[in-house]
Design a protein around this motif. Structure first.
Motif, PDB file in Angstrom:
ATOM      1  N   HIS A  22       0.855  -1.182   0.000  1.00 53.93           N
ATOM      2  CA  HIS A  22       0.000   0.000   0.000  1.00 53.93           C
ATOM      3  C   HIS A  22       0.897   1.240   0.000  1.00 53.93           C
ATOM      4  N   GLU A  24       0.552   4.211  -0.512  1.00 53.69           N
ATOM      5  CA  GLU A  24       0.040   5.449   0.064  1.00 53.69           C
ATOM      6  C   GLU A  24       0.471   5.623   1.524  1.00 53.69           C
ATOM      7  N   LEU A  25       0.916   4.539   2.172  1.00 52.83           N
ATOM      8  CA  LEU A  25       1.356   4.627   3.563  1.00 52.83           C
ATOM      9  C   LEU A  25       2.706   5.337   3.693  1.00 52.83           C
ATOM     10  N   PRO A  89     -10.384   0.453   3.040  1.00 54.95           N
ATOM     11  CA  PRO A  89     -10.418   1.499   2.002  1.00 54.95           C
ATOM     12  C   PRO A  89     -10.921   0.936   0.677  1.00 54.95           C
ATOM     13  N   TRP A  92      -8.467  -0.694  -1.832  1.00 56.00           N
ATOM     14  CA  TRP A  92      -7.851  -1.970  -1.514  1.00 56.00           C
ATOM     15  C   TRP A  92      -8.640  -3.104  -2.172  1.00 56.00           C
ATOM     16  N   TYR A 276      -2.002  -3.052   8.814  1.00 60.56           N
ATOM     17  CA  TYR A 276      -2.043  -2.158   7.660  1.00 60.56           C
ATOM     18  C   TYR A 276      -3.236  -1.208   7.747  1.00 60.56           C
ATOM     19  N   TYR A 280      -3.193   2.775   7.902  1.00 66.13           N
ATOM     20  CA  TYR A 280      -3.861   3.568   6.867  1.00 66.13           C
ATOM     21  C   TYR A 280      -4.726   4.657   7.495  1.00 66.13           C
ATOM     22  N   ARG A 281      -5.499   4.292   8.506  1.00 73.85           N
ATOM     23  CA  ARG A 281      -6.374   5.290   9.137  1.00 73.85           C
ATOM     24  C   ARG A 281      -5.552   6.353   9.854  1.00 73.85           C
ATOM     25  N   MET A 283      -2.603   7.309   8.836  1.00 73.58           N
ATOM     26  CA  MET A 283      -2.077   8.100   7.732  1.00 73.58           C
ATOM     27  C   MET A 283      -3.087   9.163   7.297  1.00 73.58           C
ATOM     28  N   GLU A 284      -4.376   8.781   7.276  1.00 72.65           N
ATOM     29  CA  GLU A 284      -5.414   9.740   6.910  1.00 72.65           C
ATOM     30  C   GLU A 284      -5.478  10.908   7.893  1.00 72.65           C
ATOM     31  N   GLN A 292       2.612   5.663  12.517  1.00 74.00           N
ATOM     32  CA  GLN A 292       1.789   4.571  11.988  1.00 74.00           C
ATOM     33  C   GLN A 292       2.242   3.225  12.563  1.00 74.00           C
TER      34      GLN A 292
END
Length: 337
Positions: A22, A24-25, A89, A92, A276, A280-281, A283-284, A292
Motif C-alpha cells: 500500500h 500510500e502509507l 479502504p 484496496w 495495515y 492507513y487510518r 495516515m489519513e 503509523q
C-alpha cells in the motif's frame, strides 16, 4: 525465541510489506524484507511437536493441538473479514464471501480462486498437516531411520524444484506443491533435528550440517539470501535455547516476556492486515510512518490480548478436556493399527 520470531514477523510487515503493498502509507523503512520470523515459528512448532507428543495418547494430543490453534484462527478470520468489510479502504482489494469460506475451511492454499484474507494464514494448514502426520507416524516408530528422513525432507524438494520444474508444471501440481507446503519441509525437518540434538541423539557436526542444508534449501526455494542467512542465525539461537542453560539474563524481563508469549499466536494472526488498516487510518489523520508503526503495533497488541483472553484460552479449556470419541477417533485408531 517464539516472541523474537513473532516480533520479526511484525517488524517485516510494519516496516516493509505494509508500504510495499500500500504505497500510500509512505516509503518502506528498508530496501528488502527480512522474511524469517514465520519460518522460525514453524521450526519451533516442529520442535514442540517432538517434546509434547511423547506424553500420553497421540489422538488426545492431536485433539488438543487442534483445540489450541483452530478456534483463535477461525475467530481471527471472521474478525479480520468483518473489519475489512466495514472499514477497508475502497482502493484496496477486499475479500469476498468466497474468500471467507476458503479461509475458514483452510482451502485457500489449494484453491487458486481464493485469496488469503491475511497473508499470515499460510502457516495454519501446514501446522495442522504436520500435527496429523506426527500423530499417525509416532505410534509406528521411526527409530534410526529418522535422520535419513530428515535429509530427504530437506533435499528432495530442492531436487524436485530444480531448474524451475515446479513453475513449469500443470496448475494442479503447483497447487498441490504449495498446498502441502513441500517447499517448507526443511523447516519441520530442522525442528525435529534440533530436538534430536537436545536429546543427544545426533552430534553437533550432524546438526550443523543439517542447518547448512536447511539454509541452502531455503535459499533455493525463495532466492532470498539475506533472509535465508537470517534464518540460519535464528536456528542457532533456537538450538542453544533447546539444549543450553536457561537464559537467566532475561529474568528481569520475565513479566513482559510471559505476557508476549501468552498472546504470541494471536499477535501472529492479527498483525498483518489489521496492522495495515490501522496504519492507513492513522495516515489519513496525518501521521508519519513511525507513528503509523507505533499505532499499529499498540492496536494489534491490544486486539491480540482480547483474542487470547476471550477466545483462545476459554475455548481451549472448554474443548481440550472433551472425550475424543466418534467416527473420527475410530478412524484415527484404525489408521494406527
Amino acid at each position: 525465541m517464539r516472541i523474537l520470531s513473532v516480533l520479526a514477523v511484525m517488524f517485516t510487515h510494519t516496516t516493509y510489506m505494509g508500504p510495499f503493498l500500500h504505497p500510500e502509507l509512505g516509503a518502506p523503512l528498508g530496501k528488502y524484507p527480512f522474511q524469517a520470523g514465520a519460518s522460525i515459528l514453524l521450526v519451533i512448532s516442529a520442535y514442540f511437536v517432538c517434546v509434547t507428543i511423547r506424553k500420553g495418547s497421540t489422538q488426545r494430543w492431536l485433539w488438543r493441538r487442534a483445540c489450541r490453534v483452530l478456534p483463535p484462527y477461525l475467530a481471527a478470520v471472521l474478525f479480520t473479514y468483518t473489519l475489512l468489510l466495514f472499514f477497508g479502504p475502497r482502493n484496496w482489494t477486499l475479500p469476498t464471501r468466497h474468500d471467507l469460506w476458503g479461509n475458514l475451511t483452510l482451502a485457500a492454499s489449494f484453491d487458486p480462486t481464493v485469496q488469503l484474507i491475511d497473508g499470515s494464514y499460510w502457516t495454519l494448514p501446514l501446522q495442522l498437516m504436520a500435527f496429523a502426520a506426527a500423530a499417525l507416524l509416532w505410534p509406528r516408530g521411526i527409530g534410526p531411520r529418522i535422520t535419513t528422513m530428515l535429509w530427504i525432507m530437506i533435499l528432495a524438494p530442492v531436487a524436485l524444484q530444480w531448474n524451475g520444474r515446479i513453475d513449469h508444471s500443470p496448475v494442479w501440481v503447483i497447487q498441490l506443491w504449495n498446498g502441502l507446503g513441500i517447499h517448507r519441509l526443511q523447516l519441520f525437518a530442522i525442528g525435529i533435528a534440533i530436538w534430536l540434538w537436545s536429546k543427544h541423539r545426533i552430534g553437533v557436526l550432524h546438526l550443523g550440517a543439517l542447518i547448512v542444508a536447511t539454509v541452502f534449501a531455503q535459499h533455493a526455494h525463495t532466492s532470498d539470501l539475506p533472509s535465508s542467512l537470517g534464518i540460519g542465525v535464528l536456528l542457532l539461537l533456537v538450538a542453544l535455547a533447546a539444549r543450553g542453560p536457561d537464559w537467566t539474563v532475561f529474568a528481569r524481563f520475565r513479566r513482559p516476556i510471559q505476557f508476549l508469549a501468552r498472546i504470541s499466536f494471536a499477535l501472529y494472526l492479527l498483525n498483518q492486515v489489521i496492522g495495515y488498516l490501522i496504519a492507513y487510518r492513522l495516515m489519513e489523520l496525518g501521521a508519519g510512518r513511525l507513528t503509523q508503526i507505533a499505532g499499529a503495533t499498540a492496536g494489534v497488541v491490544g486486539l491480540a490480548w482480547l483474542l487470547t483472553k476471550y477466545v483462545e484460552e476459554p475455548t481451549y479449556r472448554a474443548l481440550a478436556g472433551l472425550p475424543v470419541r466418534g467416527l473420527g477417533a475410530r478412524a484415527f485408531a484404525w489408521l494406527n493399527t
